[in-house]
Design an enzyme around this catalytic site. Sequence first.
Site, PDB file in Angstrom:
ATOM      1  N   LYS A 276      -8.589  -1.030   8.409  1.00 51.33           N
ATOM      2  CA  LYS A 276      -8.910  -1.285   9.342  1.00 51.33           C
ATOM      3  C   LYS A 276      -9.497  -0.631  10.429  1.00 51.33           C
ATOM      4  O   LYS A 276     -10.678  -0.422  11.004  1.00 51.33           O
ATOM      5  CB  LYS A 276      -7.113  -1.442   9.496  1.00 51.33           C
ATOM      6  CG  LYS A 276      -6.202  -1.752   8.489  1.00 51.33           C
ATOM      7  CD  LYS A 276      -6.434  -3.227   8.511  1.00 51.33           C
ATOM      8  CE  LYS A 276      -5.940  -3.668   7.384  1.00 51.33           C
ATOM      9  NZ  LYS A 276      -4.366  -3.402   6.784  1.00 51.33           N
TER      10      LYS A 276
ATOM     11  N   TYR B 216       4.853  -2.839   7.136  1.00 55.60           N
ATOM     12  CA  TYR B 216       4.079  -4.030   6.422  1.00 55.60           C
ATOM     13  C   TYR B 216       4.020  -4.432   5.305  1.00 55.60           C
ATOM     14  O   TYR B 216       4.412  -3.692   4.277  1.00 55.60           O
ATOM     15  CB  TYR B 216       3.121  -2.540   6.211  1.00 55.60           C
ATOM     16  CG  TYR B 216       1.315  -3.833   5.507  1.00 55.60           C
ATOM     17  CD1 TYR B 216       0.831  -4.479   6.572  1.00 55.60           C
ATOM     18  CD2 TYR B 216       0.917  -3.732   4.740  1.00 55.60           C
ATOM     19  CE1 TYR B 216      -0.140  -5.377   6.031  1.00 55.60           C
ATOM     20  CE2 TYR B 216      -0.459  -4.592   3.767  1.00 55.60           C
ATOM     21  CZ  TYR B 216      -0.232  -4.910   5.150  1.00 55.60           C
ATOM     22  OH  TYR B 216      -1.641  -5.829   4.476  1.00 55.60           O
TER      23      TYR B 216
ATOM     24  N   ARG C  98     -16.325   7.230 -11.626  1.00 51.13           N
ATOM     25  CA  ARG C  98     -14.539   7.634 -11.138  1.00 51.13           C
ATOM     26  C   ARG C  98     -14.171   8.795 -10.645  1.00 51.13           C
ATOM     27  O   ARG C  98     -13.115   8.260 -10.191  1.00 51.13           O
ATOM     28  CB  ARG C  98     -13.944   6.697 -12.867  1.00 51.13           C
ATOM     29  CG  ARG C  98     -12.102   6.772 -11.890  1.00 51.13           C
ATOM     30  CD  ARG C  98     -11.325   6.021 -13.313  1.00 51.13           C
ATOM     31  NE  ARG C  98     -12.385   5.751 -14.961  1.00 51.13           N
ATOM     32  CZ  ARG C  98     -12.045   6.859 -15.517  1.00 51.13           C
ATOM     33  NH1 ARG C  98     -11.604   7.382 -15.434  1.00 51.13           N
ATOM     34  NH2 ARG C  98     -12.090   6.082 -17.079  1.00 51.13           N
TER      35      ARG C  98
ATOM     36  N   ASP D 212       2.137   5.856   7.693  1.00 47.58           N
ATOM     37  CA  ASP D 212       1.200   5.256   7.521  1.00 47.58           C
ATOM     38  C   ASP D 212       0.737   5.183   8.631  1.00 47.58           C
ATOM     39  O   ASP D 212       1.943   4.978   9.827  1.00 47.58           O
ATOM     40  CB  ASP D 212       2.620   3.826   6.850  1.00 47.58           C
ATOM     41  CG  ASP D 212       1.227   3.092   6.847  1.00 47.58           C
ATOM     42  OD1 ASP D 212      -0.392   2.995   7.550  1.00 47.58           O
ATOM     43  OD2 ASP D 212       1.163   1.657   6.042  1.00 47.58           O
TER      44      ASP D 212
HETATM   45  C1  PLP Z   1      -3.300  -3.286   6.353  1.00 47.41           C
HETATM   46  C2  PLP Z   1      -2.107  -2.405   5.714  1.00 47.41           C
HETATM   47  C3  PLP Z   1      -1.685  -1.787   4.051  1.00 47.41           C
HETATM   48  C4  PLP Z   1      -2.117  -2.428   3.441  1.00 47.41           C
HETATM   49  O1  PLP Z   1      -3.780  -1.430   2.889  1.00 47.41           O
HETATM   50  P1  PLP Z   1      -4.540  -2.377   1.891  1.00 47.41           P
HETATM   51  O2  PLP Z   1      -5.733  -1.549   2.453  1.00 47.41           O
HETATM   52  O3  PLP Z   1      -5.176  -3.937   3.013  1.00 47.41           O
HETATM   53  O4  PLP Z   1      -4.564  -3.139   1.042  1.00 47.41           O
HETATM   54  C5  PLP Z   1      -0.496  -1.257   5.134  1.00 47.41           C
HETATM   55  N1  PLP Z   1      -0.341  -0.778   6.260  1.00 47.41           N
HETATM   56  C6  PLP Z   1      -0.524  -1.095   6.941  1.00 47.41           C
HETATM   57  C7  PLP Z   1      -0.007  -1.032   7.936  1.00 47.41           C
HETATM   58  C8  PLP Z   1      -2.093  -2.012   6.143  1.00 47.41           C
HETATM   59  O5  PLP Z   1      -1.660  -2.299   8.189  1.00 47.41           O
END
Ligand code: PLP
Length: 379
Positions: free
Chosen positions: A195, A98, A46, A170
């Site tokens: 992503k 998001y 962890r 982000d």
């Molecule tokens: C998918 C996404 C998230 C969340 O991420 P997860 O890996 O699904 O927890 C946050 N911000 C954006 C822009 C996203 O596309």
Amino acid sequence: MKFNTKTIHGGQHLDPAFGSVMQPIYQTSTYAQKSPGVHKGYEYSRTHNPTRTALQNSFASIENAKYGVAFSSGLAAIDAIMKLLKPGDELISTNDLYGGTYRLFSKVFKNYDIKFHFTSMFDLNEVESYINDKTKIIWVETPTNPMINIFDIKSLSDICKKYNTLLVVDNTFASPYLQTPINLGADIVMHSATKYLAGHSDVVLGALMLNDDDLAEKLYFIQNATGAVPGPQDCFLTLRGIKTLHVRIQRHCENARKIAHYLHDNSKVEKVYWPGLPSHKNHLVAKNQMSDFGGMLSFQIKRFGKKETISFLEKLKLFTLAESLGGVESLCGHPATMTHASIPKEEREKSGVTDSLIRLSIGIEDVEDLINDLKQAFL
Ligand SMILES: *Cc1c(COP(=O)(O)O)cnc(C)c1O
């Protein structure tokens, strides 16, 4: 080191045991100690794991940051940032955020007495009007989901510096191939590595990248203390994905450009949202701050309602109807009934998420095949 080299070598060291070229998957929860506290730097997974360390070094390298911190999902990474705050603190964010981030802010952290202001970030005077001495974070996504709006990171960072608040960006939709927010003044960069970074729709993982020593110490403490860490197998998959990030994004952008123009020139299409089109309302900001325009686009078809739009999506064969984005395969989605279904109709239509809006995550297939797929769905 330049970017393409960093994706492959950034922060990586050959495995000292056997010289394996790929980072091994250290599938272990614990590590032998010679005597209490005498060990090779690893005690419990962890806290630290060598596969995760390699990934965190790669994260730091590709975003031009000093530190990388890995989490078990993008939302776990956001959750860790929120744990830097105390009751009474305030955060300002965009109103086309998001959905999962919005839910975490408004449903979870609201109960901990954190106050949120959601504004369209276009008017910087409006952003400033929300700032007071309790404001700790300005949170921005660019490009946004699903309207593909672009915000000026440098101008927002100037405001943050003036008022001594943190700017979090982000960077999921752009990836560091297209923009590195730290170079534009952001304090923390956040990714859903699920992503584009991992890029193959086979892992859920989150990342934070930053330069500040004190802030990094706090975030590593939160990572270990709250425990939302990714497993070594997922760290390996993400590291492997990052090695081809530059070639993938290049092709995502190339294909998106052709599809954006195809849709733009199609008389059945009402409007295309892709920042590389001169008609996009933030085209100039995008041109300034990004090296290309990305693989995400949205569009609306003339006179289509919900029923016709859904039937169009059902006709697509190569574009898979699915949540998520940023993988090698093309996906399509209907934000009004999928990602943004929880937002009341008038509310979402105000930001442009109408029943006829279609979102595409353009993959790296042959673009002619993708365009032919769209053509047959228009028939
Ligand atoms: C998918 C996404 C998230 C969340 O991420 P997860 O890996 O699904 O927890 C946050 N911000 C954006 C822009 C996203 O596309």
